[in-house]
Design a protein around this motif. Structure first.
Motif, mmCIF file in Angstrom:
data_model
loop_
_atom_site.group_PDB
_atom_site.id
_atom_site.type_symbol
_atom_site.label_atom_id
_atom_site.label_comp_id
_atom_site.label_asym_id
_atom_site.label_seq_id
_atom_site.Cartn_x
_atom_site.Cartn_y
_atom_site.Cartn_z
ATOM 1 N N LEU A 230 41.138 -5.467 67.790
ATOM 2 C CA LEU A 230 41.742 -5.909 69.046
ATOM 3 C C LEU A 230 42.660 -4.808 69.593
ATOM 4 O O LEU A 230 43.601 -4.389 68.923
ATOM 5 C CB LEU A 230 42.531 -7.194 68.824
ATOM 6 C CG LEU A 230 43.002 -7.924 70.084
ATOM 7 C CD1 LEU A 230 41.803 -8.429 70.891
ATOM 8 C CD2 LEU A 230 43.906 -9.078 69.718
ATOM 9 N N TRP A 231 42.347 -4.355 70.797
ATOM 10 C CA TRP A 231 43.103 -3.283 71.464
ATOM 11 C C TRP A 231 43.656 -3.785 72.783
ATOM 12 O O TRP A 231 43.005 -4.576 73.476
ATOM 13 C CB TRP A 231 42.191 -2.084 71.743
ATOM 14 C CG TRP A 231 41.843 -1.308 70.535
ATOM 15 C CD1 TRP A 231 40.871 -1.602 69.616
ATOM 16 C CD2 TRP A 231 42.468 -0.114 70.106
ATOM 17 N NE1 TRP A 231 40.861 -0.654 68.638
ATOM 18 C CE2 TRP A 231 41.831 0.280 68.913
ATOM 19 C CE3 TRP A 231 43.504 0.670 70.603
ATOM 20 C CZ2 TRP A 231 42.188 1.424 68.215
ATOM 21 C CZ3 TRP A 231 43.857 1.814 69.914
ATOM 22 C CH2 TRP A 231 43.206 2.177 68.734
ATOM 23 N N ARG A 232 44.802 -3.295 73.175
ATOM 24 C CA ARG A 232 45.399 -3.550 74.491
ATOM 25 C C ARG A 232 45.321 -2.243 75.263
ATOM 26 O O ARG A 232 45.802 -1.207 74.794
ATOM 27 C CB ARG A 232 46.855 -4.004 74.324
ATOM 28 C CG ARG A 232 47.566 -4.253 75.614
ATOM 29 C CD ARG A 232 47.115 -5.575 76.215
ATOM 30 N NE ARG A 232 47.764 -5.709 77.511
ATOM 31 C CZ ARG A 232 47.181 -6.198 78.579
ATOM 32 N NH1 ARG A 232 45.945 -6.644 78.501
ATOM 33 N NH2 ARG A 232 47.816 -6.281 79.707
ATOM 34 N N PHE B 45 35.550 -6.117 76.995
ATOM 35 C CA PHE B 45 36.843 -6.158 77.661
ATOM 36 C C PHE B 45 37.075 -7.567 78.209
ATOM 37 O O PHE B 45 36.132 -8.206 78.682
ATOM 38 C CB PHE B 45 36.863 -5.213 78.872
ATOM 39 C CG PHE B 45 36.738 -3.758 78.550
ATOM 40 C CD1 PHE B 45 37.835 -2.913 78.684
ATOM 41 C CD2 PHE B 45 35.532 -3.209 78.148
ATOM 42 C CE1 PHE B 45 37.728 -1.570 78.424
ATOM 43 C CE2 PHE B 45 35.412 -1.852 77.884
ATOM 44 C CZ PHE B 45 36.514 -1.027 78.020
ATOM 45 N N THR B 46 38.327 -8.039 78.209
ATOM 46 C CA THR B 46 38.620 -9.225 78.990
ATOM 47 C C THR B 46 38.477 -8.806 80.450
ATOM 48 O O THR B 46 38.648 -7.625 80.778
ATOM 49 C CB THR B 46 40.046 -9.757 78.730
ATOM 50 O OG1 THR B 46 40.988 -8.725 78.992
ATOM 51 C CG2 THR B 46 40.187 -10.294 77.321
ATOM 52 N N VAL C 19 46.350 -3.673 68.523
ATOM 53 C CA VAL C 19 47.128 -4.896 68.328
ATOM 54 C C VAL C 19 46.918 -5.403 66.898
ATOM 55 O O VAL C 19 47.859 -5.796 66.216
ATOM 56 C CB VAL C 19 46.726 -5.971 69.358
ATOM 57 C CG1 VAL C 19 47.447 -7.281 69.117
ATOM 58 C CG2 VAL C 19 46.958 -5.462 70.770
ATOM 59 N N THR D 298 45.897 -0.157 78.994
ATOM 60 C CA THR D 298 46.568 -0.137 80.289
ATOM 61 C C THR D 298 46.275 1.192 80.975
ATOM 62 O O THR D 298 45.948 2.184 80.320
ATOM 63 C CB THR D 298 48.097 -0.315 80.142
ATOM 64 O OG1 THR D 298 48.603 0.724 79.310
ATOM 65 C CG2 THR D 298 48.443 -1.671 79.541
ATOM 66 N N THR E 114 38.002 -6.496 72.588
ATOM 67 C CA THR E 114 37.631 -7.073 71.305
ATOM 68 C C THR E 114 36.461 -6.257 70.771
ATOM 69 O O THR E 114 35.429 -6.130 71.429
ATOM 70 C CB THR E 114 37.226 -8.551 71.466
ATOM 71 O OG1 THR E 114 38.318 -9.263 72.057
ATOM 72 C CG2 THR E 114 36.874 -9.167 70.123
ATOM 73 N N THR F 285 43.996 -4.747 80.167
ATOM 74 C CA THR F 285 42.905 -5.533 79.596
ATOM 75 C C THR F 285 43.032 -5.535 78.081
ATOM 76 O O THR F 285 43.774 -4.733 77.515
ATOM 77 C CB THR F 285 41.523 -4.979 80.015
ATOM 78 O OG1 THR F 285 40.493 -5.861 79.569
ATOM 79 C CG2 THR F 285 41.278 -3.587 79.469
ATOM 80 N N THR F 286 42.313 -6.429 77.450
ATOM 81 C CA THR F 286 42.234 -6.469 76.000
ATOM 82 C C THR F 286 40.788 -6.201 75.611
ATOM 83 O O THR F 286 39.868 -6.707 76.248
ATOM 84 C CB THR F 286 42.677 -7.851 75.471
ATOM 85 O OG1 THR F 286 44.028 -8.073 75.884
ATOM 86 C CG2 THR F 286 42.604 -7.917 73.958
ATOM 87 N N TYR G 22 39.105 -7.526 83.960
ATOM 88 C CA TYR G 22 40.249 -6.735 84.421
ATOM 89 C C TYR G 22 40.051 -6.332 85.879
ATOM 90 O O TYR G 22 38.960 -6.442 86.421
ATOM 91 C CB TYR G 22 40.466 -5.502 83.537
ATOM 92 C CG TYR G 22 39.298 -4.537 83.491
ATOM 93 C CD1 TYR G 22 39.177 -3.489 84.413
ATOM 94 C CD2 TYR G 22 38.315 -4.650 82.517
ATOM 95 C CE1 TYR G 22 38.117 -2.609 84.362
ATOM 96 C CE2 TYR G 22 37.256 -3.778 82.449
ATOM 97 C CZ TYR G 22 37.158 -2.746 83.375
ATOM 98 O OH TYR G 22 36.104 -1.879 83.322
#
Length: 167
Positions: free
Chosen positions: A95-97, A118-119, A91, A99, A110, A107-108, A121
């Motif tokens: 910062l990665w997205r 990870f956020t 991103v 799936t 950082t 999840t995202t 998930y």
């Protein structure tokens, strides 16, 4: 200067560390990471014989367009193998997205200079045949050095902790 590829820190004035650029996960996972994993179950789940407490794992990322495909393989003592693939999209730096088919909503990630977080998930985990259970995960990875990392994932089902995985 700091080595921006590895995210090494350098000493600043009065010996304070200067924060460097985040690690580039494409470089970090360009080679396979392999190791052993251990799951700590709460006392009330330890009697369930189908829940594995140890397994071997490997993770490798391969370039895919502007992002990566991350291939995870878990091999259990009974010979069962669980393979999964995640798609990662950069991103912005750090910062990665991510799936995956078994990760509703994705999840995202950082990324910092010494690991990534990870956020929270959700992941659908195979239980018996086609039956899956969706678990909520809190996941953090820390690098000890260039050749070792520790990934700690806390799993919850309906808000109750059902295990902590350390790889």
């Amino acid at each position: 200067d700091a080595d921006e590829r590895t995210g090494d820190d350098v000493a600043g004035p009065q010996g304070r560390a200067l924060v460097t650029a985040p690690l580039d996960l494409r470089e970090v996972f360009a080679r396979p990471w392999v190791g052993s994993a251990r799951t700590r179950l709460p006392w009330w789940l330890r009697w369930v014989p189908l829940l594995p407490t140890r397994f071997e794992f490997s993770t490798q990322a391969v370039p895919h367009g502007d992002g990566v495909l991350v291939h995870d393989t878990q091999t259990f003592p009974n010979g069962k193998v669980w393979e999964r693939t995640m798609q990662g999209e950069l991103v912005e730096p750090g910062l990665w997205r991510m799936t995956a088919d078994d990760m509703p909503g994705g999840t995202t990630i950082t990324v910092g200079s010494d690991g990534y977080t990870f956020t929270p998930y959700r992941i659908r985990v195979p239980v018996l045949g086609p039956l899956t259970v969706t678990l909520r995960c809190h996941d953090e990875v820390r690098f000890s050095d260039d050749s070792s990392l520790t990934d700690t994932i806390e799993f919850r089902f309906l808000g109750v902790r059902v295990g902590t995985l350390t790889m």
